[in-house]
Design an enzyme around this catalytic site. Structure first.
Site, mmCIF file in Angstrom:
data_model
loop_
_atom_site.group_PDB
_atom_site.id
_atom_site.type_symbol
_atom_site.label_atom_id
_atom_site.label_comp_id
_atom_site.label_asym_id
_atom_site.label_seq_id
_atom_site.Cartn_x
_atom_site.Cartn_y
_atom_site.Cartn_z
ATOM 1 N N HIS A 1 0.829 -1.211 0.000
ATOM 2 C CA HIS A 1 0.000 0.000 0.000
ATOM 3 C C HIS A 1 0.857 1.253 0.000
ATOM 4 C CE1 HIS A 1 -3.579 -2.272 2.070
ATOM 5 N NE2 HIS A 1 -3.358 -2.655 0.825
HETATM 6 C C1 LIG Z 1 0.050 -8.053 -4.327
HETATM 7 C C2 LIG Z 1 -0.748 -6.816 -4.052
HETATM 8 C C3 LIG Z 1 -1.960 -6.912 -3.407
HETATM 9 C C4 LIG Z 1 -2.710 -5.768 -3.164
HETATM 10 N N1 LIG Z 1 -3.947 -5.920 -2.616
HETATM 11 C C5 LIG Z 1 -4.724 -4.841 -2.455
HETATM 12 C C6 LIG Z 1 -6.066 -4.990 -2.013
HETATM 13 O O1 LIG Z 1 -6.554 -6.110 -1.818
HETATM 14 N N2 LIG Z 1 -6.810 -3.868 -1.832
HETATM 15 C C7 LIG Z 1 -6.301 -2.628 -2.066
HETATM 16 O O2 LIG Z 1 -7.008 -1.647 -1.836
HETATM 17 N N3 LIG Z 1 -5.042 -2.459 -2.516
HETATM 18 C C8 LIG Z 1 -4.259 -3.534 -2.750
HETATM 19 N N4 LIG Z 1 -3.018 -3.375 -3.271
HETATM 20 C C9 LIG Z 1 -2.549 -2.001 -3.587
HETATM 21 C C10 LIG Z 1 -3.253 -1.334 -4.771
HETATM 22 O O3 LIG Z 1 -3.591 -2.251 -5.767
HETATM 23 C C11 LIG Z 1 -2.340 -0.236 -5.350
HETATM 24 O O4 LIG Z 1 -2.010 0.646 -4.316
HETATM 25 C C12 LIG Z 1 -3.005 0.572 -6.461
HETATM 26 O O5 LIG Z 1 -3.414 -0.260 -7.508
HETATM 27 C C13 LIG Z 1 -2.038 1.651 -6.962
HETATM 28 O O6 LIG Z 1 -2.670 2.468 -7.887
HETATM 29 P P1 LIG Z 1 -1.880 3.651 -8.608
HETATM 30 O O7 LIG Z 1 -2.812 4.228 -9.606
HETATM 31 O O8 LIG Z 1 -1.295 4.535 -7.586
HETATM 32 O O9 LIG Z 1 -0.657 2.947 -9.338
HETATM 33 P P2 LIG Z 1 -0.605 1.658 -10.279
HETATM 34 O O10 LIG Z 1 -1.917 0.957 -10.310
HETATM 35 O O11 LIG Z 1 0.590 0.891 -9.860
HETATM 36 O O12 LIG Z 1 -0.395 2.255 -11.729
HETATM 37 C C14 LIG Z 1 0.813 2.743 -12.226
HETATM 38 C C15 LIG Z 1 0.884 2.420 -13.702
HETATM 39 O O13 LIG Z 1 1.909 3.192 -14.288
HETATM 40 C C16 LIG Z 1 2.674 2.373 -15.153
HETATM 41 N N5 LIG Z 1 4.003 2.952 -15.242
HETATM 42 C C17 LIG Z 1 4.937 3.033 -14.271
HETATM 43 N N6 LIG Z 1 6.044 3.651 -14.732
HETATM 44 C C18 LIG Z 1 5.792 3.971 -16.012
HETATM 45 C C19 LIG Z 1 6.550 4.632 -17.016
HETATM 46 N N7 LIG Z 1 7.781 5.070 -16.771
HETATM 47 N N8 LIG Z 1 5.988 4.810 -18.244
HETATM 48 C C20 LIG Z 1 4.723 4.366 -18.511
HETATM 49 N N9 LIG Z 1 3.965 3.729 -17.590
HETATM 50 C C21 LIG Z 1 4.494 3.540 -16.347
HETATM 51 C C22 LIG Z 1 2.656 1.020 -14.482
HETATM 52 O O14 LIG Z 1 2.974 -0.020 -15.387
HETATM 53 C C23 LIG Z 1 1.230 0.967 -13.985
HETATM 54 O O15 LIG Z 1 0.346 0.440 -14.948
HETATM 55 C C24 LIG Z 1 -2.228 -4.488 -3.537
HETATM 56 C C25 LIG Z 1 -1.004 -4.389 -4.187
HETATM 57 C C26 LIG Z 1 -0.283 -5.542 -4.469
HETATM 58 C C27 LIG Z 1 1.021 -5.421 -5.196
#
Ligand SMILES: Cc1cc2nc3c(=O)[nH]c(=O)nc-3n(C[C@H](O)[C@H](O)[C@H](O)COP(=O)(O)OP(=O)(O)OC[C@H]3O[C@@H](n4cnc5c(N)ncnc54)[C@H](O)[C@@H]3O)c2cc1C
Length: 587
Positions: free
Chosen positions: A519
């Site tokens: 998280h």
């Molecule tokens: C194993 C696991 C279990 C989890 N379980 C839960 C759960 O049950 N419930 C919950 O609420 N949360 C859970 N989480 C956490 C939650 O899923 C994440 O915090 C959330 O999805 C993050 O969202 P975000 O939009 O911040 O980033 P992300 O969803 O990580 O999106 C970032 C995106 O940017 C892309 N990216 C990165 N760098 C670049 C670049 N240089 N150029 C182009 N694209 C790029 C990545 O590929 C990705 O697609 C879990 C996480 C993990 C790993």
């Protein structure tokens, strides 16, 4: 060198002169199609006059990704960026090289393709606290409409609550199948005087089956919810496009990005704003690579400083304990071998999307409780109920995904393979230990250095320890004794000097087997101008830079209670409205 190395060197060689191609104009460029980026792309492209470009480093995952039980497998594929934290002094001691893995999703949907789908909004005081820290517009009353807007809620019994909405994009349901052990967990809670609650409604404290981002037994990701359901000519999505830098002009205005796709370098320009949604790790990394970050750190790496800023500081993570396994005397838990050899289980899922395969990796229910340390009325521990344990897949997936050492697995878990058990992960809810993310070098292809400093604040361990005691009490209820529930008592190597189940044994065990909830937040923290650690303002605009916002988990100033993803979808929804408001003269 094998062929792959040569290809890699060719792509990554910093010495290669970049020859840039193509140059179309967009209104907005969104970097990252994860939970938050998917929402932004959808909501901004509602305005037909705007041209939106969404750049994502990964690709669309295949249909297997939607099958909940297989959640762990995807961490072992290229859909995971494969990050590990720096070797830890006080934590991850049972993991290879004292490094816990920090999986992050790479693909359309981002980390929502790897996650356990648990949908919890956090406590209303979490958001009221954000406001009291100077983040005007982020109180619970302000954000509730966006939580509601995001969801397509379908949980029988709670459907008509004023806290929910049935018309959003993101499915929120109960898992369509519960093991008897999960029901027993709820019964045990009631036996101990707790209520069964809708933890996303009025009261968070109590016990519940998990609400999940699932539609009819299949995973919903940011992409399946917000991107697949629309088809708009003004939204262009490019996968396999890895952004390496934000382009910023002499007037400190972001005007585009630089990225590489299929070994070709490209620059792309936009007329309104660049929106960073690359997640807590990669958004911070991209800011620093582009000259926005701590001055000394950037200077050390010879990166020209455009804006001195505390990027990478204020990094928090939810940590718990993985090692609380309770053996039972009936065949009720999820054992991988039993499921894999039962054709009825597969048939049931294939035909009706029900049955044990619809359970996300064994996570079934949770409780939010307050220990004696809770400083206010918010719960300070989550107890996550899992109808299996670290041995339930015979060491095939979890051991590798979590980087458990051979010694630890073979000593504690191998001897109980094929036996029925359940577990509770007690998780500290507002962690005090704060970490830092830095660049390792100015090479955009090198993973950053992530030091979460787990358990550098002793309170985090003490609160988990209290959570362990509550979990053990749960195992002693009549409900769980009907299954002969008994604590698995093989000692963790490295903690053998302590008496099993003594406080010191647990403290040692927590340091060896912490559960990362993945998280991580805070590396581009939102805050008032007076907050010297704030990277973005309450409109998510990067301080000191024009036309650049960060819209993802990295802006969270404090950790919401529970899991973070629901809050990240909320951030995406709210940011889209703020952006529309900023440009409303054009609407
Ligand atoms: C194993 C696991 C279990 C989890 N379980 C839960 C759960 O049950 N419930 C919950 O609420 N949360 C859970 N989480 C956490 C939650 O899923 C994440 O915090 C959330 O999805 C993050 O969202 P975000 O939009 O911040 O980033 P992300 O969803 O990580 O999106 C970032 C995106 O940017 C892309 N990216 C990165 N760098 C670049 C670049 N240089 N150029 C182009 N694209 C790029 C990545 O590929 C990705 O697609 C879990 C996480 C993990 C790993």
């Amino acid at each position: 060198h094998n062929f792959l190395d040569i290809v890699k060197n060719y792509i990554h060689s910093p010495g290669n002169e970049k020859k840039f191609t193509s140059n179309s104009r967009y209104d907005f460029i969104i970097v990252g199609a994860g939970s938050s980026g998917s929402v932004l792309a959808n909501r901004l492209s509602e305005n037909k006059k705007w041209r939106i470009l969404l750049l994502e480093a990964g690709y669309m995952p295949n249909f297997l990704n939607r099958i909940p039980l297989f959640v762990g497998y995807f961490q072992l594929t290229g859909y995971n960026w494969g990050y590990n934290v720096e070797p830890q002094k006080n934590a991850c001691l049972g993991m290879v090289n004292h490094q816990c893995s920090w999986p992050r999703g790479r693909g359309l949907g981002g980390t929502s393709i790897l996650n356990y789908m648990i949908h919890t909004r956090g406590n209303k005081f979490d958001y009221d606290k954000w406001t009291s820290l100077g983040n005007v517009g982020w109180s619970y009353a302000d954000v509730l409409p966006y939580f509601k807007k995001s969801e397509r809620f379908n949980v029988p019994g709670i459907k008509n609550s004023s806290y929910h909405n049935e018309n959003g994009y993101l499915c929120v349901e109960h898992v369509p199948y519960h093991t008897k052990l999960a029901t027993t967990f709820l019964n045990a809670g009631q036996e101990l005087g707790y209520k069964i609650v809708d933890y996303n409604g009025q009261d968070q404290k109590g016990f519940s089956y998990i609400q999940v981002n699932m539609g009819h037994g299949k995973r919903c990701t940011g992409a399946t919810a917000y991107l697949e359901q629309i088809n708009r000519p003004n939204l262009e999505i490019i996968t396999g496009a890895r952004v390496t830098k934000i382009l910023i002009d002499a007037d400190k205005r972001a005007y585009g990005v630089e990225y590489i796709k299929d070994t070709v370098w490209k620059k792309v320009i936009c007329s309104k704003e660049v929106l960073l949604s690359a997640g807590t790790i990669d958004s911070a990394k991209l800011l620093m690579l582009s000259g926005i970050g701590p001055k000394e750190h950037l200077e050390e790496l010879n990166i020209p400083v455009i804006q001195d800023s505390k990027v990478g500081y204020s990094m928090y993570e939810h940590v718990g304990f993985l090692g609380l396994t309770f053996m039972v005397n009936q065949s009720e838990s999820l054992l991988q071998s039993r499921l894999l050899f039962d054709p009825n289980v597969f048939l049931e899922y294939l035909l009706y999307k029900r049955g044990p395969i619809s359970i996300p990796g064994g996570a079934e229910a949770l409780a939010f409780i307050s220990t004696k340390y809770a400083p206010d009325e918010r719960p300070d521990v989550e107890l996550l109920f899992v109808s299996g344990s670290l041995h339930s897949d015979n060491g095939q997936v979890l051991k590798r995904a979590l980087r458990l050492s051979e010694d630890l697995y073979d000593t504690v878990y191998k001897p109980i393979e094929e036996q029925d058990a359940w577990s509770i992960w007690p998780i500290v809810q507002y962690p005090r230990s704060v970490g830092r993310l830095m660049l390792r070098s100015k090479d955009p292809f090198e993973p950053p250095k992530m030091d979460p400093n787990f358990f550098s604040h002793p309170a985090d361990i003490e609160i988990i320890l209290e959570g362990i005691k509550h979990a053990i009490n749960i195992s002693k209820t009549k409900a769980f004794q009907a299954y002969g529930s008994r604590l698995h008592d093989l000692k963790i190597p490295g903690c053998k000097q302590f008496e099993f189940a003594s406080d010191d044994y647990w403290r040692c065990a927590i340091k060896h087997l912490p559960s990362m909830m993945n998280h991580e937040i805070g590396t581009a923290k939102m805050g008032a101008r007076t907050d010297t650690y704030a990277v973005v303002d309450p409109q998510l605009r990067v301080y000191g830079i024009k036309a650049l916002r960060v819209v993802d988990a990295s802006i969270m100033p404090t950790m919401p209670i529970g899991h973070v993803n629901a809050g990240i979808y909320m951030i995406g929804e709210k940011a889209a409205d703020m952006i529309k408001e900023s440009w409303k003269s054009e609407l």
